[in-house]
Enzyme design. Structure first.
Site, PDB file in Angstrom:
ATOM      1  CB  THR A  50      -0.953   0.025   1.219  1.00 47.26           C
ATOM      2  OG1 THR A  50      -0.186  -0.154   2.413  1.00 47.26           O
ATOM      3  CG2 THR A  50      -2.002  -1.068   1.112  1.00 47.26           C
TER       4      THR A  50
ATOM      5  CE  LYS B 145      19.089   6.261   3.341  1.00 44.52           C
ATOM      6  NZ  LYS B 145      18.839   6.493   1.912  1.00 44.52           N
TER       7      LYS B 145
END
Length: 328
Positions: free
Chosen positions: A13, A127
């Site tokens: 979502t 990252k």
């Protein structure tokens, strides 16, 4: 590849999920299951896709293995997007990040194997390369788990895709800057020298599909992405706003942040091949049957690392990128 297939999207979502589902629907899949714990976002997404009968929304948390196993019944492909993603949140709540980003990823692996899923695609981040914060560390651990899963006694294949910042995703610096320009008449940046990798969401999903189609399992596909100085991005957004006297001030680097991101570390470069104009491929240090032979015709890269401070976009190029993404 996705025609008449059943697909599960964890964390579906979010911004990535919306665009992924939108593009997946063009392949005419049998069913797309959106698995997330955010009831409000599921309700909104269902409305925005006009209650498409191919979409099935499941409330659940990847921390709960039994819920994942139930959701994975009859699934052919899993796109694993669910994660705690914000660097400061993960710094403040490392145990929560561990539960979601590491244990949750292992739960996805276990459920996929139990349910004989064909392929699992893990969306990682720059990252994770030589991590300096807990978010990056937890995603790097997720990568290792996904890679190792290819050594298990299963026909399910697992692949990692590593990218940088995607324009317009939830919490994106673009939304933050535009809001600051409109509401405060000023922009706060962490450091004037800071650089980042950027790509439009539409392009990022296309690259995800390419890696899904062409990967063998066990490798990390690293997106080649344009880079820009965050200060230049701020200037372009200010210019596009038609507002005058917008100040820029320095906030200072937050805990765990880097001035420059790397998509590929010095250590990883020793096992990385130049796949094509859009991807590098990092080969694992552990043995996975047939993988190194599959990539034996490719040349190792001649890079120390892949760093966001190199080959920066001009302001005009940043402007074109923002226009393409419909942000200005």
């Amino acid at each position: 590849m996705f025609g008449n297939q059943t697909i599960l999207v964890t964390g579906g979502t979010g911004s990535w999920g919306y665009e992924l589902v939108r593009q997946l629907l063009t392949f005419n899949p049998k069913e797309i299951r959106i698995f997330s714990r955010n009831e409000s976002n599921q309700f909104t997404m269902k409305q925005e896709f006009d209650s498409n009968p191919k979409l099935h929304f499941i409330i659940g948390d990847i921390r709960e293995k039994d819920a994942l196993i139930e959701a994975c019944q009859g699934v052919d492909y899993i796109f694993h997007l669910a994660a705690l993603k914000h660097v400061p949140v993960c710094e403040d709540h490392p145990l929560e990040a561990l539960k979601t980003n590491v244990t949750g990823t292992q739960n996805v692996i276990d459920a996929a194997i139990i349910c004989n899923v064909n392929r699992v695609i893990y969306i990682s981040t720059d990252k994770a390369s030589n991590p300096s914060n807990f978010y990056g560390l937890s995603k790097a651990m997720g990568e290792r788990l996904i890679i190792h899963a290819n050594t298990l006694n299963t026909k399910t294949r697992f692949v990692c895709i590593r990218g940088g910042n995607v324009l317009g995703t939830n919490g994106s610096v673009i939304h933050v800057f535009k809001k600051q320009i409109q509401e405060k008449g000023q922009i706060g940046i962490t450091d004037p020298e800071m650089t980042r990798f950027f790509l439009t969401l539409e392009d990022a999903i296309q690259l995800v599909f390419k890696a899904t189609f062409e990967s063998l399992g066990g490798e990390i596909f690293v997106m080649k992405m344009p880079t820009c100085k965050i200060l230049d991005l701020a200037y372009v957004l200010i210019e596009a706003s038609d507002k005058n006297n917008i100040d820029i001030y320095t906030l200072g680097i937050r805990p765990g942040e880097k001035i420059h991101e790397i998509l590929l570390s010095e250590y990883e470069s020793k096992n990385t091949i130049a796949y094509d104009n859009e991807y590098f491929v990092i080969l694992p240090s552990i043995h996975i049957e047939g993988l190194k032979e599959h990539y034996s015709r490719y040349e190792l890269i001649n890079l120390i690392n892949y760093n966001s401070s190199k080959e920066l976009m001009t302001k005009d190029e940043i402007k074109e990128m923002l226009k393409k993404g419909r942000f200005i």
